[in-house]
Scaffold this motif. Structure first.
Motif: not given
Length: 134
Positions: A52-81
Motif C-alpha cells: 500500500x502506497x500513501x501516494x500514487x507517484x510512489x506506487x508508480x516508482x514501485x512499479x518501475x523496480x518491481x518490473x526490474x526485479x521480474x515481478x508482475x503487478x497483479x500476479x506476483x504483487x498487488x499495489x494499492x495507492x
C-alpha cells in the motif's frame, strides 16, 4: 503523511492482519522515493505480496523496480495507492487507486485555514472524508 500512516495501521488492525514495521517506508512521496522503497522492500528474504502506497507517484516508482526485479503487478504483487492521478491508468496493470476530489478538498482546506486564522485549537482542525474509487 502521519494521518495516512495511522489510518493504514488502524485498518490493518481492524482486519486482524499483521504488518512488519521494518517494511514501512516513511515519506515515500515521489517516483524515486517509491522506486527506492520498492527495491528495499522487495529484496528482503520474504517480500510482501501486496504493498500500500500513501501516494500514487510512489506506487508508480514501485512499479518501475518491481518490473526490474521480474515481478508482475497483479500476479506476483498487488499495489494499492491513494490520489487518483491520471497517470495511473497508463501502466500495465493499471494502478489500483482511490481518488481525491480536489475541488471539495480545496473548499475544506480554505475553511480550515479560516478557522486557523481565528485561533481555533489545532486538534479541532481535521477533516476526513471517504475516499472514492475513480
Amino acid at each position: 503523511m502521519l494521518l495516512r500512516h495511522d489510518g493504514f495501521l488502524a485498518g490493518i488492525a481492524q482486519a486482524c492482519l499483521a504488518v512488519n514495521p521494518a517494511l514501512i517506508a516513511r515519506n515515500a512521496v515521489t517516483l524515486q522515493d517509491g522506486a527506492d522503497a520498492a527495491l528495499f522492500i522487495l529484496i528482503t528474504p520474504t517480500p510482501p505480496t501486496a504493498i500500500v502506497c500513501a501516494v500514487d507517484l510512489a506506487a508508480l516508482g514501485l512499479y518501475r523496480n518491481a518490473n526490474r526485479l521480474g515481478l508482475t503487478i497483479g500476479t506476483d504483487l498487488s499495489v494499492f495507492a491513494y490520489d487518483g492521478i491520471p497517470g495511473g491508468i497508463h501502466v500495465v496493470l493499471s494502478l489500483t487507486t482511490f481518488a481525491v476530489d480536489y475541488t471539495v478538498s480545496g473548499c475544506h482546506l480554505s475553511a480550515l485555514l479560516i478557522r486557523t486564522v481565528r485561533c481555533e485549537a489545532p486538534n479541532m482542525l481535521r477533516k476526513t472524508v471517504q475516499a472514492t474509487y475513480p
